[in-house]
Design a protein around this motif. Structure first.
Motif, short mmCIF file in Angstrom:
data_model
loop_
_atom_site.label_atom_id
_atom_site.label_comp_id
_atom_site.label_asym_id
_atom_site.label_seq_id
_atom_site.Cartn_x
_atom_site.Cartn_y
_atom_site.Cartn_z
N TRP A 1 0.85 -1.27 0.11
CA TRP A 1 -0.31 -0.15 0.04
C TRP A 1 0.87 1.00 -0.22
CZ3 TRP A 1 -0.05 3.93 3.28
CH2 TRP A 1 0.24 3.75 5.08
N GLN A 2 2.14 1.11 0.41
CA GLN A 2 2.85 2.49 1.09
C GLN A 2 3.25 3.08 -0.70
OE1 GLN A 2 3.75 -0.47 2.30
NE2 GLN A 2 3.68 -0.02 4.38
N GLY B 1 -9.46 -12.14 1.54
CA GLY B 1 -9.47 -10.89 1.41
C GLY B 1 -9.42 -9.95 2.23
N LYS B 2 -10.03 -9.73 3.35
CA LYS B 2 -10.48 -8.41 4.59
C LYS B 2 -11.17 -7.21 3.19
CE LYS B 2 -7.59 -11.26 6.85
NZ LYS B 2 -8.27 -11.23 8.08
N GLY B 3 -12.25 -7.67 3.33
CA GLY B 3 -12.88 -6.85 2.37
C GLY B 3 -12.65 -6.50 0.49
N LEU B 4 -11.35 -7.43 0.15
CA LEU B 4 -10.89 -6.89 -1.27
C LEU B 4 -11.73 -8.55 -2.73
CD1 LEU B 4 -7.37 -5.18 -0.84
CD2 LEU B 4 -10.07 -4.35 -1.44
N CYS C 1 2.93 -3.05 -13.11
CA CYS C 1 2.12 -4.12 -12.25
C CYS C 1 2.46 -3.36 -10.60
CB CYS C 1 3.73 -4.95 -11.70
SG CYS C 1 3.46 -6.25 -11.36
N PHE C 2 1.45 -4.09 -10.23
CA PHE C 2 1.68 -4.00 -7.88
C PHE C 2 1.58 -5.45 -7.44
CE2 PHE C 2 -1.95 -3.64 -4.82
CZ PHE C 2 -0.75 -3.33 -4.11
N THR C 3 2.27 -5.59 -6.40
CA THR C 3 2.06 -6.57 -6.01
C THR C 3 2.04 -6.04 -4.99
OG1 THR C 3 3.88 -7.40 -7.27
CG2 THR C 3 4.26 -8.46 -4.86
N CYS C 4 1.07 -7.13 -3.91
CA CYS C 4 0.60 -7.16 -2.53
C CYS C 4 1.14 -7.83 -1.58
CB CYS C 4 -0.93 -6.92 -2.16
SG CYS C 4 -1.30 -6.70 -0.54
N HIS C 5 1.65 -7.82 -1.16
CA HIS C 5 2.53 -9.27 -0.21
C HIS C 5 1.81 -9.49 1.50
CE1 HIS C 5 6.52 -7.74 -2.45
NE2 HIS C 5 5.90 -6.89 -2.31
N ASN C 6 0.68 -8.55 1.48
CA ASN C 6 -0.02 -8.84 2.41
C ASN C 6 -1.71 -8.31 2.82
OD1 ASN C 6 -0.96 -10.03 4.48
ND2 ASN C 6 1.11 -10.24 5.87
N VAL D 1 -5.00 0.09 -1.77
CA VAL D 1 -4.28 -1.22 -2.40
C VAL D 1 -5.36 -1.27 -3.03
CG1 VAL D 1 -4.52 -3.19 -1.52
CG2 VAL D 1 -3.36 -2.33 0.07
N LYS D 2 -7.05 -1.00 -2.96
CA LYS D 2 -8.25 -1.48 -4.14
C LYS D 2 -7.76 -0.63 -5.63
CE LYS D 2 -13.14 -0.29 -3.85
NZ LYS D 2 -14.86 -0.27 -3.58
N GLY D 3 -7.08 1.08 -5.22
CA GLY D 3 -7.01 1.78 -5.96
C GLY D 3 -6.02 1.13 -7.25
N ALA D 4 -4.70 0.18 -7.19
CA ALA D 4 -3.96 -0.55 -7.13
C ALA D 4 -4.05 -1.39 -7.80
CB ALA D 4 -2.89 -0.12 -6.24
#
Length: 1008
Positions: free
Chosen positions: A647-648, A743-746, A671-676, A716-719
């Motif tokens: 998210w940063q 998904g914690k809401g996503l 390209c966006f990677t979410c690690h957690n 994160v949703k925007g990415a």
């Protein structure tokens, strides 16, 4: 003394036992006996209840208006007379009372006399109070009787009717008060009983409703989970059917054998599919039950393992086809020579730096000497004025001599350092010239230079960027020079060697002559991240950025990193760090070119002494994301891929398309990677405007609006929505986060963007984690020589004070952060269960959660001097390497784990993992006892449920295997150490994603 005739008078009015006889000097006593006709009902009630006279007196003392009390003797006699109504004295009393009653007219006539007598009695009692110090309110009936007796004996007349009326008034007042108290007490008890019964009834109803509500919630939750699992099973069955229809292409004999195995598996899968269809039909006809779901999950895991078997065999066949060329062996000698030259150059550079430091010290000494000489000159003027000044001058002269001697020594040292440095430079130049001649003889001019380290090319690339930032070369020329560096063009290498000792102007002129090289075939990738190992590392994100960047670089791609310039960064790990305009710092980190942005913001965003955890983190990193894109725009860079992480830097995606693509920075795919997905960085929608984004346009459900509230945004949703490629760190975790629980809401957003979402398993840095070269180990070892592992086990036991009496006693290791995600309750249970099974346990790690840290501190104290357990509640890099190397087994009981590197590192060091089947653990650890998994992939022990029973099952099986067959365990260690967990495979998958996305963008006129 006998009683007087007055007793008969009192007797007729209800008083008996009046006696003028004094006992031991006491006062005259009389007893009042109410007649049966005048006895109130409350007295009878009190007698039936066994009313205590003492309690009655207490009640009268507590009444707001005191009355004349009646003595206990009076009450007891009254009770006796009333309890015996049939004796003769009672009859006599009744007859006497009846004969002496007066009619109502007589009482009326005597009323005035009675009142006057009462008034006179009160006045006399008041006078008596004044003389005797007594209070009228505390007079007792005997005292009243005494007063009446005195009055009688004194000749004062007091009629029987008046006395009876007085006593009746006193008695009625007493009975009235008691009756009211009894009635109030009975009423209060009845109300209290009623309230308690109503409370109990209501509490019972509440308990019943709560039980029904809990049962309903549990049923709803179970039904939702069952539905999701069935949907996943159907999707996986459909994928399996598609894969079974199209067999893989045949490349060689190995692939032919593989295809035959695939055909066999097809037949098995057909039977499995029939079984699954049968199970599905049964599931539709039967209510949701946990037992049915468990059976389906087992069948699904068998299918998944078969699919993974096919995929892994295809990968092996592809790797066999694409082997490395034989040119590597020819370049190895040159590589060794260059490394030795680099070491010589580094040594000479350090010596030169020492010489410069000494020279600076000498300059300081010279300045001090000059000041001293000036002081001496001033002192000489006043030399004759005082002997003290002369002594001071002599002292200063002596100091000057000492300083001159010291200066001469320093000059000699500097001269020797300079000579050594010049000799090293000369030797380096001669070696470079020789290598250049050999290279010219061996290789044609049009082939790339592959024998120079990436540090060399990164420094060359940063030199070009520096010239561009200083406006010394044009953007087009910089792009052309970057491409030459990118492809390792020999011409730019030779030019750099030729102009190394020339001025910057001559170097720029020589480089500008080379701008006609053809376009490179590689990709230009820019990573924008908040972490990078080892300079700014908090968790796994830093390892991914560094590991993936180096792997892509080795595959021929141009890779750059953009980081914030933290004040708490490890600057010693950055080479050639230097500053250009606008607070942009550049340097190399492990061969990768890195740009460090120092934001010029009044809040000092990255000068806080820590990477994360500030109240304004949302504003800090949104500001950095825009500054990174501004750097790319202003420097004229045209990357093919901009890869942002977590998210940063998720702000990069909407910023790129909304603000920077219209300005001309439109060459890249995002390209966006979410690690957690646990961490999403949500904040108030108004904060989004701080980086220049339009709040009204983005705070919408189909863009960045968070699911929890309409006035919050989710980076994160925007990415996910604005990126062209979305990845996470393992295939299983990619499936888990598409559910409502993971998904914690996503999950809805991910499912609607599933075509661009994929999970790629992370790798590890096999250079840093290599037991054959690890400097932290007591003895190095490898898969072919495991003797060093036993030596490391013995050394760790000795270091930690554990018993070494039984060398074959299994050692279980655990290195983790003690947070709920990592399954701390299972780690605690594993400590005690390991002891019960006859093993040893070592834990390394700490907890940011205070109550968890205190709990494990208590366990640490419990086993402080134990022979087989040691808890080290900290993190120690060197000790972690030793624990990996010494452990026979490694436990990873995570509740959820996006990827996890611990299991990969443990296997790299020959430690067998015991892991829960979740996330990346499920993609890298395969159970030894699972027959559905091919033997070549079985590498550990797994369990499904996050409870003590599941952990016990896996741990006990591991101990049985270890103790039962030592030779088989050794073969298992050799196998896990030979598994390739490097970044090579992961980088290949990212490369394919990048290439496809760039190709689609170039083929389509609409680049968004």
């Amino acid at each position: 003394m006998t009683t007087t005739k007055l007793s008969s008078c009192f007797l007729t009015n209800g008083l008996v036992g009046i006696s003028c006889k004094r006992e031991h000097g006491g006062s005259p006593r009389f007893f009042y006996l109410p007649s049966r006709r005048l006895l109130p009902a409350s007295c009878k009630i009190r007698q039936q209840r066994g009313f205590d006279s003492n309690k009655r007196q207490d009640i009268k003392k507590g009444s707001p208006e005191p009355i004349l009390p009646i003595s206990s003797s009076l009450q007891s006699n009254s009770d006796e007379e009333d309890s015996q109504p049939d004796n003769g004295s009672a009859d006599t009393i009744h007859s006497t009372v009846e004969t002496n009653h007066v009619d109502s007219s007589t009482e009326k006539r005597d009323e005035d006399v009675q009142k006057s007598e009462v008034t006179r009695l009160k006045s006399k009692l008041t006078k008596k109070k004044e003389s005797d110090g007594q209070d009228l309110n505390v007079l007792t009936v005997p005292e009243v009787a005494k007063a009446l007796s005195i009055n009688k004996s004194g000749g004062e007349q007091f009629s029987d009717g008046q006395f009876g009326e007085l006593m009746t008034m006193i008695r009625n007042a007493e009975q009235s008060d008691i009756l009211r108290l009894d009635q109030a007490r009975v009423s209060a008890l009845a109300e209290l009983s009623k309230i308690l019964s109503e409370k109990e009834a209501l509490q019972g109803e509440i308990n019943v409703l709560e039980m029904k509500l809990a049962e309903t919630d549990e049923r709803i939750k179970t039904a939702a989970q069952e539905k999701v699992r069935v949907e996943l099973l159907e999707e996986q069955l459909e994928k399996l059917r598609q894969e079974m229809v199209s067999p893989p292409p045949e490349s060689d004999g190995y692939v032919l054998a593989l295809s035959r195995e695939i055909e066999t598996l097809k037949i098995e899968n057909l039977s499995l599919r029939n079984d699954i269809d049968t199970l599905k039909s049964k599931l539709e006809s039967v209510e949701n039950t946990d037992e049915r779901v468990v059976v389906l999950e087992k069948e699904c895991s068998g299918l998944e393992s078969s699919v993974k078997d096919l995929e892994s065999k295809l990968l092996v066949s592809q790797e066999d086809v694409s082997k490395l060329s034989s040119l590597k062996t020819e370049c190895s000698d040159l590589w060794t020579k260059v490394e030795s030259l680099q070491m010589l150059l580094d040594r000479a550079t350090k010596q030169a730096e020492q010489a410069v430091l000494v020279l600076q010290q000498n300059q300081d000494l010279k300045s001090k000497v000059e000041k001293i000489e000036e002081s001496l000159k001033e002192a000489n003027v006043y030399k004759e004025s005082s002997e003290k000044i002369q002594q001071y001058n002599e002292l200063m002269q002596h100091k000057v001599e000492l300083l001159e001697e010291r200066l001469e020594k320093s000059d000699a040292e500097i001269f020797s350092y300079v000579q050594l440095y010049q000799e090293s430079i000369k030797e380096f130049q001669e070696t470079l010239m020789r290598l250049k001649e050999e290279s010219n003889r061996k290789e044609p001019r049009d082939e790339p230079v592959d024998d120079m380290p990436w540090d060399y090319w990164s420094r060359l690339l940063l030199t070009v960027d520096g010239w561009l930032l200083e406006k010394k070369i044009a953007n087009d020329d910089a792009d052309s020079l970057r491409e030459m560096v990118w492809k390792k063009d020999r011409r730019i290498h030779d030019t750099y060697i030729d102009v190394k000792d020339k001025s910057e102007r001559e170097a720029i002129s020589a480089f500008l002559k080379l701008v006609s090289s053809p376009t490179s075939q590689g990709l230009y990738v820019v990573h924008i991240a908040a972490e990078m190992a080892p300079v700014a590392k908090v968790g796994g994100l830093g390892d991914v950025v560094a590991g993936l960047g180096k792997a892509l670089q080795r595959r021929g791609h141009l890779v750059e990193i953009i980081l914030p310039k933290y004040d708490c960064m490890q600057y010693v790990r950055v080479r050639d760090l230097r500053l250009y305009k606008n607070k942009i710092w550049i340097g190399t980190v492990e061969g990768l070119p890195v740009h460090f942005i120092e934001p010029q913001h009044p809040s000092k965003f990255f000068w806080r002494g820590q990477f994360y955890g500030e109240k304004d983190d949302f504003k800090r990193f949104s500001y950095f994301s825009r500054a990174a894109l501004e750097l790319l725009l202003q420097s004229g860079k045209k990357p093919d891929i901009i890869h942002c992480h977590d998210w940063q830097t998720a702000f990069v995606a909407p910023l790129y398309w909304d603000l920077y693509a219209p300005k001309g920075l439109d060459s890249a795919r995002i390209c966006f990677t979410c690690h957690n997905f646990e961490y999403q960085g949500t904040s108030s929608a108004s904060d989004l405007g701080s980086c220049g984004l339009d709040v009204n346009q983005l705070n919408r459900p189909d863009r960045m609006q968070d699911h929890s509230s309409g006035d919050r945004v989710n980076p994160v949703k925007g990415a996910i929505i604005f990126s062209n490629i979305v990845t996470t760190v393992s295939p299983t975790y990619a499936q888990e986060v598409r559910t409502s629980e993971g998904g914690k809401g996503l999950h809805s957003t991910l499912n609607s963007n599933s075509k661009k979402f994929i999970g790629i398993l992370n790798g590890i840095d096999t250079d840093s984690w290599n037991p054959a070269t690890d400097p932290f180990l007591k003895a190095q070892f490898n898969a072919k020589d495991l003797q060093g592992k036993e030596e490391n086990k013995y050394a760790l036991r000795k270091q930690l004070g554990l018993s070494s009496a039984e060398p074959r006693r299994p050692l279980v290791g655990c290195i983790t952060r003690l947070v709920p995600q990592k399954g701390v309750h299972l780690i605690r249970h594993a400590i005690y269960r390991t002891l019960e099974l006859g093993g040893q346990f070592v834990l390394l790690g700490s907890s940011p959660v205070p109550h968890i840290q205190r709990e494990f501190e208590g366990i640490e104290q419990q086993f402080k001097s134990h022979d087989h357990v040691r808890l080290l509640l900290k993190y120690d890099e060197a000790l972690s390497h030793s624990i990996y190397a010494a452990s026979d087994m490694f436990i990873i009981p995570s509740i959820f784990e996006p990827c996890g590197l611990t299991q990969m590192i443990a296997m790299r060091y020959g430690s067998i993992p015991i892991a829960r089947k979740t996330g990346g653990l499920n993609d890298s650890v395969f159970d030894i006892d699972d027959d559905t998994i091919p033997t070549q992939f079985q590498n550990g022990f797994t369990f499904q449920t996050a409870d003590e029973q599941g952990l016990n099952y896996a741990l006990e099986r591991a101990f049985n295997h270890y103790k039962k067959d030592e030779e088989k365990w050794m073969r298992l260690m050799e196998k896990v150490m030979s598994i390739d967990f490097s970044w090579a495979s992961s980088a290949t998958q990212y490369e394919e994603l990048y290439t496809r996305s760039v190709a689609r963008a170039r083929a389509s006129p609409n680049r968004t």
